[in-house]
Every structure is written in structure tokens, then in C-alpha cells.
Design a protein around this motif. Structure first.
Motif, PDB file in Angstrom:
ATOM      1  N   VAL A 242      33.104  80.925  45.648  1.00 47.29           N
ATOM      2  CA  VAL A 242      33.137  80.190  46.913  1.00 47.29           C
ATOM      3  C   VAL A 242      34.052  78.977  46.815  1.00 47.29           C
ATOM      4  N   ASP A 243      33.992  78.261  45.684  1.00 43.37           N
ATOM      5  CA  ASP A 243      34.804  77.053  45.557  1.00 43.37           C
ATOM      6  C   ASP A 243      36.289  77.373  45.495  1.00 43.37           C
ATOM      7  N   GLU A 244      36.638  78.548  44.956  1.00 47.18           N
ATOM      8  CA  GLU A 244      38.046  78.935  44.898  1.00 47.18           C
ATOM      9  C   GLU A 244      38.576  79.233  46.298  1.00 47.18           C
ATOM     10  N   TRP A 245      37.796  79.957  47.099  1.00 47.37           N
ATOM     11  CA  TRP A 245      38.211  80.227  48.474  1.00 47.37           C
ATOM     12  C   TRP A 245      38.278  78.922  49.273  1.00 47.37           C
ATOM     13  N   ALA A 246      37.345  78.021  49.007  1.00 50.50           N
ATOM     14  CA  ALA A 246      37.360  76.725  49.698  1.00 50.50           C
ATOM     15  C   ALA A 246      38.627  75.949  49.362  1.00 50.50           C
ATOM     16  N   ARG A 247      39.097  76.075  48.131  1.00 47.76           N
ATOM     17  CA  ARG A 247      40.332  75.382  47.733  1.00 47.76           C
ATOM     18  C   ARG A 247      41.543  75.952  48.470  1.00 47.76           C
ATOM     19  N   ILE A 248      41.560  77.282  48.650  1.00 49.73           N
ATOM     20  CA  ILE A 248      42.662  77.909  49.380  1.00 49.73           C
ATOM     21  C   ILE A 248      42.635  77.479  50.840  1.00 49.73           C
ATOM     22  N   LYS A 249      41.471  77.571  51.448  1.00 46.52           N
ATOM     23  CA  LYS A 249      41.355  77.156  52.852  1.00 46.52           C
ATOM     24  C   LYS A 249      41.619  75.661  52.990  1.00 46.52           C
ATOM     25  N   GLY A 250      41.191  74.896  51.995  1.00 41.89           N
ATOM     26  CA  GLY A 250      41.351  73.452  52.053  1.00 41.89           C
ATOM     27  C   GLY A 250      42.791  72.988  51.945  1.00 41.89           C
ATOM     28  N   ALA A 251      43.691  73.884  51.519  1.00 42.38           N
ATOM     29  CA  ALA A 251      45.105  73.519  51.451  1.00 42.38           C
ATOM     30  C   ALA A 251      45.726  73.407  52.835  1.00 42.38           C
ATOM     31  N   GLY A 252      45.015  73.891  53.859  1.00 41.62           N
ATOM     32  CA  GLY A 252      45.540  73.800  55.218  1.00 41.62           C
ATOM     33  C   GLY A 252      45.680  72.357  55.667  1.00 41.62           C
ATOM     34  N   THR A 253      46.610  72.143  56.571  1.00 40.66           N
ATOM     35  CA  THR A 253      46.872  70.797  57.073  1.00 40.66           C
ATOM     36  C   THR A 253      45.930  70.460  58.222  1.00 40.66           C
ATOM     37  N   LYS A 254      45.154  69.411  58.071  1.00 37.13           N
ATOM     38  CA  LYS A 254      44.238  68.970  59.129  1.00 37.13           C
ATOM     39  C   LYS A 254      44.999  68.086  60.124  1.00 37.13           C
ATOM     40  N   THR A 255      44.409  67.916  61.288  1.00 37.28           N
ATOM     41  CA  THR A 255      45.058  67.122  62.330  1.00 37.28           C
ATOM     42  C   THR A 255      44.094  66.071  62.886  1.00 37.28           C
ATOM     43  N   ILE A 256      44.673  65.021  63.429  1.00 34.66           N
ATOM     44  CA  ILE A 256      43.941  63.997  64.173  1.00 34.66           C
ATOM     45  C   ILE A 256      44.660  63.824  65.500  1.00 34.66           C
ATOM     46  N   LYS A 257      43.971  64.124  66.592  1.00 33.33           N
ATOM     47  CA  LYS A 257      44.546  64.039  67.934  1.00 33.33           C
ATOM     48  C   LYS A 257      45.839  64.852  68.043  1.00 33.33           C
ATOM     49  N   GLY A 258      45.810  66.041  67.423  1.00 32.50           N
ATOM     50  CA  GLY A 258      46.943  66.945  67.565  1.00 32.50           C
ATOM     51  C   GLY A 258      48.079  66.705  66.598  1.00 32.50           C
ATOM     52  N   ARG A 259      47.987  65.651  65.764  1.00 28.33           N
ATOM     53  CA  ARG A 259      49.037  65.346  64.796  1.00 28.33           C
ATOM     54  C   ARG A 259      48.505  65.579  63.382  1.00 28.33           C
ATOM     55  N   PRO A 260      49.369  66.065  62.451  1.00 30.18           N
ATOM     56  CA  PRO A 260      48.920  66.211  61.058  1.00 30.18           C
ATOM     57  C   PRO A 260      48.429  64.884  60.502  1.00 30.18           C
ATOM     58  N   VAL A 261      47.463  64.953  59.599  1.00 32.79           N
ATOM     59  CA  VAL A 261      46.880  63.745  59.009  1.00 32.79           C
ATOM     60  C   VAL A 261      47.930  63.018  58.166  1.00 32.79           C
ATOM     61  N   PRO A 262      47.799  61.680  58.017  1.00 28.69           N
ATOM     62  CA  PRO A 262      48.769  60.910  57.234  1.00 28.69           C
ATOM     63  C   PRO A 262      48.929  61.406  55.799  1.00 28.69           C
ATOM     64  N   GLU A 263      47.840  61.978  55.224  1.00 27.83           N
ATOM     65  CA  GLU A 263      47.927  62.475  53.852  1.00 27.83           C
ATOM     66  C   GLU A 263      48.996  63.548  53.692  1.00 27.83           C
ATOM     67  N   ARG A 264      49.354  64.231  54.778  1.00 31.77           N
ATOM     68  CA  ARG A 264      50.409  65.246  54.725  1.00 31.77           C
ATOM     69  C   ARG A 264      51.751  64.717  55.230  1.00 31.77           C
ATOM     70  N   LEU A 265      51.718  63.797  56.166  1.00 30.98           N
ATOM     71  CA  LEU A 265      52.966  63.230  56.686  1.00 30.98           C
ATOM     72  C   LEU A 265      53.602  62.268  55.690  1.00 30.98           C
ATOM     73  N   ASN A 266      52.813  61.772  54.739  1.00 33.00           N
ATOM     74  CA  ASN A 266      53.351  60.973  53.648  1.00 33.00           C
ATOM     75  C   ASN A 266      53.536  61.872  52.422  1.00 33.00           C
ATOM     76  N   PRO A 267      54.407  61.499  51.495  1.00 32.07           N
ATOM     77  CA  PRO A 267      54.598  62.324  50.296  1.00 32.07           C
ATOM     78  C   PRO A 267      53.285  62.516  49.535  1.00 32.07           C
ATOM     79  N   PHE A 268      53.054  63.749  49.076  1.00 30.09           N
ATOM     80  CA  PHE A 268      51.874  64.034  48.257  1.00 30.09           C
ATOM     81  C   PHE A 268      52.286  64.958  47.121  1.00 30.09           C
ATOM     82  N   ARG A 269      51.472  65.039  46.086  1.00 30.92           N
ATOM     83  CA  ARG A 269      51.830  65.781  44.881  1.00 30.92           C
ATOM     84  C   ARG A 269      51.701  67.291  45.097  1.00 30.92           C
ATOM     85  N   VAL A 270      52.638  68.015  44.505  1.00 30.20           N
ATOM     86  CA  VAL A 270      52.650  69.467  44.617  1.00 30.20           C
ATOM     87  C   VAL A 270      51.365  70.064  44.056  1.00 30.20           C
TER      88      VAL A 270
END
Length: 741
Positions: A242-270
Motif C-alpha cells: 500500500v505504501d508503495e502505491w501511495a508513493r506513486i500516487k503521491g508523486a502527482g502535483t497537487k493544486t491550490i485554487k487551480g494552481r500547482p502548489v509552491p512545492e512544485r513551482l519552486n525547484p525540488f529534488r529529483v
């Protein structure tokens, strides 16, 4: 603290790598053509020589002899073969070892060869062809099954060998310089971009590759940029933690008010992304591409998924190339693996002074159709909509574009990009080529091929049945629309196309299915999309349409797509190119909601009213490999029979030939006779089946659709095709207009 000892096979491999480095430091101009060292042979070589001696005897007796030798055991296990190739330096065993490794598509497949549970004897068989070709067929067999197989080609003359992966010692990692040359050659010298690029638009969001292993989600620039698209398998959530599937799904980009969250709009580690994505980013950057599109990351949650799905022909069509992760079984698998097939340098190998042994190159089709990514429904359109594709397998990569196919360390295979040539070769870009040339007949045949490939695949969410091929449908319609012409008669009808509707209705299942998994809540019974997932269908039987069959109209669409023809044109803006694109998207969106249609054709009972039901075993006739019917016990009687196992059903008049149909579903063990709206034909209700003529030798099998409570309303339960014994089955029958739901 005591360290764990290195496994024996790894120890020998390390020793052999050191020896290879030492050998590489000694100049040798004829290294690639050196014969196999007669002293570097083992008992297994002797067994193979016995097979070759057997072949020589057969050829002396009959130069056109073809057949196979008895099997001989050449090694006790793969680890035994690996040890002999590495420590003893046996050239023949190195060829055998490489053959097994090259047959493995994923990195895990290669590792399975070394697993202790897979250590069984290796047997070899010599196969002699009538045209003079000869092969060694290898197999690792457990007491119950063949676990691994491989093929070695034999010839009387040496063949050129692949160059080493690097200038120095053999490498277990990929040398991307060759792939970079292939990609650059296509972009500079081929017409792929000018012919197949859909537009100059970038995807809405792209992942920008930054220095120091950082990435950043950015809006697609206003001017075209070169970007790579990743095609991969997410994996099966039912077979992973379950935790492995959660990690795959969790890689998706979340949004706030229709915009991607700052954690993705700013540089993040591969490293925050799953392993397949990490390696795809590394490969892209190493090839000089600094933008990549990955569905889970670049389609933020909350985005209009229907709209994004219909734009896939643009996302893939405008990319620099699509990177297919053939070596990964799921998103948390690495794309890059140690390529064990190339541990030892290539070296020509000769036995008995007559036979040269050569490793075969796995055909691209096997990589395409057998890798884990080919089992995911979404990846079909990713492949078919991409002008340029890199298939990354565990031991080598493959390149395919409309003008050239290349396997790593292999010679390029040039392809003439004409429509006539596409009919005789297997090419991922065949659909795009036919869309470009506008060959209407071949384009419809290609759609039927797409349906066969698509129904075999799996979906995590069955509700995406139509969305996962929406891009293909839009591209098909736009090809038929021919630059937005006003006299377009084509229409999309729940996965089928109106201009060749009778042909498209004549799909069949290979064997009747379990009705409990049907998707008739998503698609109407007459559409292949109503079938369960992962089903083998047949769509391309010979077909000649009936002059009596005619499509009349769409009568009903689902609530979410209850638009009319006029609604399709409301998206027009006045700009021809924009309207052309929007029209295809509107037609596809409306088409996936079609539920009920009206058609016209000749109609009659499938089974005579006075027919007697008999058991299938009473009429089926088998002699060796032949399968037919024997009606001798029922001469002069109208009868019918049903095979409860595979869904075949036959009807025979008293003095006429039989018609054999294929039902879509078997009767489940818990059949409830009072349930009158089941997708299958209940036992005892076979005489309710009526048939609608589609072609000269093709008919739909239907039953009254009591759910609608309207006259001449039916749902599909099967099909009959190729009833040559009853060509006049519909002679004199009335032509009616009927509803299909």
C-alpha cells in the motif's frame, strides 16, 4: 563487525571484469574477429558439438533437410553457465549467456536468471530449416515449465560483431553517445518533424530539468521547446504494498485554487519522484534535453482531465521523442539497470570449423508487445501518437521513427515513409502515417488494429475506458476532416466510426467472457468498450458490407454528453486551424457518450421456432487437428446447440447448412432466471436471439431489450462471421429499422 561474504557468482564476475580490463590494455588489431579459443571450452561445448555433428549428418543425407535434433543438456544451471563464461573464459558459454540475457526485457527479468529458485538444467536443440538456416534453441526448464528460452543463429561465415560499448573496458551502464547521434540525425536529416509535428504548442505544464539534480514545474513556454515525454507503467496497485502505491500516487502535483502548489513551482529534488521518473530525467538531460513531460506530474490534480486526455495527440506529436520505459514493471522500478549481457567483450565464436555462433537481436515488436508498459491502456496512444520513440529495454535501447529503426549496437534499418510500405512492416508510427496520407480504407483497418491492441490492456480506473484513447480518436477524426472541410460525414460512436459502421460492429471475442466484469454501465452493448478489461478480441475478419445495412441516427446519449450536432460547432472561433482542432475534440467528447443508435438492415430469427436443442458434444466432430460438425444423427431436423465453455452457438435448419455464432458472455454459475437484463443469453432463452445482417457473411446476434420497453429495441449478445454454408441466410428477409442499446 563481520561483513556478509560476496555471493560466489558476483565474485567470479568481478574477477572476470578485472581480467577483461587487463586484456583491453593489450593492443590487438584483430580482436573482434578472433576465433574462439579451442582451449577455452567446456563440457557444454562438447554437447553442442554433438548437436552440430548430428546436423552435418542430416545435411549430407539431404541438403534440404528440415527438422530438430533431440535435446542435450549443456549446463546444469544458469549460474553454472555464468561461472563457466566468466572464470573459464569459454567463448561458447559467453554466447549462450548473452543469448539468455538479451531475451530479457526488464532489468528484473535479467536478475531472475540468477535467482536460486530458477536454477534448472539448460537444454539445447539444433533446428535445421529447409532454406538452409540453422538455429540453436536453448531452454531452462523446471519440472513443470520452461522458465527461460533463447535463440542462437548459426552460419558458415562470420558476421560483423557489435562494437564495444565504450572505448575502454566493457561497461555495465549505457553509453548514450550513440543514442544522441541517432536522435540528432533524425532531427537534422529526416522529415519526421515537418511531416508529423501536430502544432507549435507546448504542453500546459512541463518539468524543467535544472543543475544539481533539481527539477521545477513550469508553464509551457509560448514558443516551441524540445521536450521528452515519458511513457511508463504505474504498476498494479493490487500486487504492491500500500505504501508503495501511495508513493506513486503521491508523486502527482497537487493544486491550490487551480494552481500547482509552491512545492512544485519552486525547484525540488529529483529524488522526490519515483525511480522510473528519476532515471528518465537523467537520460533526457544526458541527451541534451532539459524539459520532460510526465503525466502524473504535469497534469496537476484538479485539472480538467477530459480536456487534457483529448490533447494527448498534441503532447506526444510535438515532443522531441517519447521515452518508453520498457525495462520497468512499475514506477518505483529503476529504468536503468546493469546490462549484464555486455559484461564480456563480443568475440566471434566458431565450432567444428564449420559453424559460427551469433547472438540474435530481439525484434522490436517483442519489446513493444511484451514489456510491462504494453499492458497499460494509456500507453497505447502514447506510442501510436509519437513520431519518434526510444524503447528502453533492460539490455539495450531501440529507436523508431517513420524513416529509421535502430537497435543499440545494430545497423540502422532505413524505412521508406510511403503509405504502401507501411502495410508490409510493423512500425509504431503506422497510424500517424495513414493519418497524414489520408488512405481511408487503411485508416479504418488501423483503427480496428488499435481496438484489438487496446482491449487487451488494463486500466486502474475502468471509467477511463474512452479517455485513454481520446487522443487517438481526435487524431483519426481530424485526418478524415482533411483541413476542416465542410462535407465531413464521419462521426465517433462509442469507440466505433460511422463511415464504416457495419465493419466496426463486427468485432468478436476470442472466447465468451465472465459477464460479471462487463462495462455496459460505461458503453452500450454494441461497442467493444462494454467488454471487461484485458480481453482478446478479433476485428479484422474478411468483410464485405451488405447493401441492406444502413446507419440511421444517434438516438440517445448519456447525461454528461447530451449535446447535439449543433453543439459541436459552438466551439468554432473563426480561426480555421483552431476550429479544426476544436471540432475533433468536440466530436470525440460527444461520441464517448453515445448510448442508443438506430440502424437499418435485414432481420430474422437465429434459431428456427421448431428447432430442437441438442448437446454440443453430440454434433462436434474431431479428427486429429480438424474440428467440424456431424449432424448425421439429426438428419432432416432443425436443431441448435450451445457450447457452455467458450460461448459458441450453432443453428441449423432441417435441410440447410449451419451457422456458427460466438456469444460475448457465458452463463455464470449463479445464473438467476428472473434477472431479465443480463448481458448474456440465459439457458433456455436461446430462441429469443435474432440476427441483424451487417455484411454478406457477417451478422449481429441480438436479444430484445426489455429495459427500454420499446418495439424493435435490442442489445447485442454476440456475432456470427464467415458462415459459408449458409450464404443465403437472409434471402427474402424484411428490412427493418431497429434500436441498438
Amino acid at each position: 563487525m563481520l561483513k556478509q561474504p560476496m555471493p560466489e557468482s558476483h565474485t567470479w564476475r568481478a574477477m572476470d571484469a578485472v581480467r577483461s580490463l587487463f586484456q583491453a590494455s593489450i593492443p590487438s588489431s584483430g580482436f573482434l574477429w578472433a576465433k574462439s579459443n579451442p582451449h577455452s571450452q567446456c563440457k557444454g561445448c562438447g554437447e553442442i558439438c554433438e548437436l552440430l555433428r548430428w546436423g552435418e549428418v542430416q545435411r549430407r543425407r539431404d541438403s534440404a533437410y528440415h527438422g530438430s535434433s533431440p535435446p542435450r543438456m549443456v549446463h546444469r544451471s544458469y549460474l553454472d553457465l555464468d561461472l563457466c563464461a566468466g572464470v573459464s573464459g569459454c567463448d561458447t558459454c559467453r554466447v549462450l549467456r548473452r543469448a539468455f540475457l538479451l531475451e530479457q526485457i526488464t532489468g528484473q527479468d535479467a536478475e531472475r536468471l540468477e535467482h536460486p529458485n530458477n536454477q534448472f538444467p539448460i537444454h539445447a536443440v539444433l533446428s535445421l530449416g529447409s532454406s538452409g538456416d540453422s538455429r540453436l534453441l536453448l531452454a531452462i526448464e523446471s519440472p513443470r515449465d520452461v522458465l527461460f528460452s533463447a535463440t542462437i543463429h548459426l552460419s558458415n561465415e562470420p558476421r560483423p560483431l557489435p562494437h564495444s560499448l565504450t572505448k575502454g573496458a566493457p561497461s555495465l551502464r549505457s553509453d548514450l553517445s550513440e543514442l544522441r547521434r541517432v536522435v540528432d540525425d533524425c532531427h537534422r536529416n529526416h522529415e519526421c518533424s515537418s511531416r508529423y509535428r501536430w502544432s507549435r504548442r507546448n504542453p500546459t505544464w512541463l518539468l524543467k530539468i535544472l543543475p544539481d539534480d533539481f527539477v521545477q514545474l513550469v508553464e509551457g513556454p509560448p514558443t516551441p521547446v524540445d521536450y521528452v515525454v515519458l511513457s511508463y507503467s504505474w504498476g498494479n496497485p493490487t500486487t504492491m504494498p500500500v505504501d508503495e502505491w501511495a508513493r506513486i500516487k503521491g508523486a502527482g502535483t497537487k493544486t491550490i485554487k487551480g494552481r500547482p502548489v509552491p512545492e512544485r513551482l519552486n525547484p525540488f529534488r529529483v529524488r522526490e519522484l519515483p525511480e522510473t521518473m528519476q532515471d528518465a530525467i537523467m537520460v533526457s538531460a544526458s541527451l541534451g534535453f532539459f524539459y520532460i513531460w510526465i503525466d502524473n506530474v504535469c497534469i496537476p490534480k484538479g485539472t480538467n482531465w477530459d480536456t487534457e486526455a483529448s490533447l494527448m495527440h498534441e503532447v506526444y506529436g510535438n515532443s522531441a521523442f517519447t521515452l518508453v520505459a520498457s525495462s520497468s514493471g512499475k514506477a518505483t522500478d529503476h529504468l536503468l539497470h546493469d546490462r549484464l549481457a555486455w559484461t564480456h567483450r563480443s568475440k566471434a565464436c566458431q565450432l567444428r570449423e564449420l559453424w559460427w555462433l551469433h547472438n540474435a537481436q530481439m525484434p522490436l515488436d517483442r519489446v513493444r508487445f511484451e514489456s510491462p508498459v504494453s499492458r497499460r491502456a494509456w500507453t497505447l496512444q502514447e506510442e501510436r501518437l509519437s513520431p519518434r520513440v526510444v524503447y528502453w529495454a533492460g539490455q539495450r535501447w531501440y529507436w523508431s521513427c517513420p524513416e529509421c529503426q535502430v537497435a543499440e549496437m545494430g545497423e540502422p534499418e532505413r524505412i521508406s515513409p510511403t503509405a504502401d510500405d507501411t502495410t508490409s512492416r510493423s512500425c509504431p508510427q503506422r497510424f500517424l502515417e495513414l493519418c497524414r496520407t489520408g488512405d481511408e480504407h487503411q485508416l479504418h483497418e488501423e483503427w480496428l488494429d488499435i481496438v484489438e491492441a487496446y482491449t487487451r490492456r488494463d486500466l486502474v480506473a475502468p471509467k477511463d475506458r474512452f479517455l485513454a484513447i481520446a487522443g487517438l480518436a481526435v487524431r483519426f477524426y481530424n485526418a478524415k476532416a482533411a483541413n476542416g472541410g465542410t462535407a465531413v460525414t464521419e462521426d465517433y460512436l462509442a469507440g466505433l466510426w460511422k463511415d464504416n459502421f457495419a465493419r466496426h460492429l463486427a468485432w468478436s471475442v476470442v472466447s465468451a467472457l465472465d459477464s460479471r466484469q462487463n462495462l455496459q454501465h460505461i458503453a452500450p452493448s454494441w461497442s467493444w468498450a462494454s467488454l471487461p478489461l484485458q480481453v482478446h478480441t478479433q476485428t479484422k475478419a474478411p468483410f464485405k458490407p451488405s447493401e441492406h445495412f444502413k446507419f440511421i441516427a444517434v438516438e440517445h446519449t448519456g447525461p454528461a454528453h447530451a449535446s447535439s450536432k449543433e453543439d459541436v460547432t459552438r466551439t468554432e472561433t473563426g480561426d480555421p486551424l483552431t476550429d479544426y482542432v476544436n471540432r475533433g475534440r468536440a466530436v470525440e467528447e460527444r461520441g464517448r457518450g453515445v448510448k442508443v443508435i438506430q440502424v437499418q438492415g435485414r432481420l430474422r430469427r437465429f434459431i428456427p421456432e421448431n428447432a430442437q436443442g441438442v448437446s454440443w458434444d453430440a454434433i462436434e466432430w474431431r479428427r486429429g487437428g480438424r474440428l467440424s460438425f456431424d449432424f448425421g444423427a439429426f438428419s432432416g431436423q432443425p436443431i441448435y446447440a450451445r457450447n457452455k465453455a467458450d460461448g459458441r452457438i450453432t443453428s441449423k435448419d432441417a435441410h440447410g447448412g449451419e451457422v456458427v455464432g460466438q456469444l460475448d458472455y457465458v452463463v455464470p454459475s449463479e445464473d438467476k432466471p428472473r434477472d431479465r437484463f443480463t448481458p448474456y443469453v440465459q439457458e433456455g432463452r436461446e430462441k429469443e436471439i435474432v440476427c441483424l445482417e451487417l455484411g454478406e457473411l457477417a451478422m449481429l446476434l441480438l436479444v430484445p431489450n426489455r429495459k427500454w420497453g420499446q418495439p424493435e429495441s435490442y442489445r447485442r449478445v454476440g456475432v456470427a462471421i464467415g458462415y459459408a454454408n449458409r450464404k443465403g441466410f437472409f434471402y427474402g428477409c424484411e428490412t427493418k429499422t431497429v434500436r441498438l442499446a
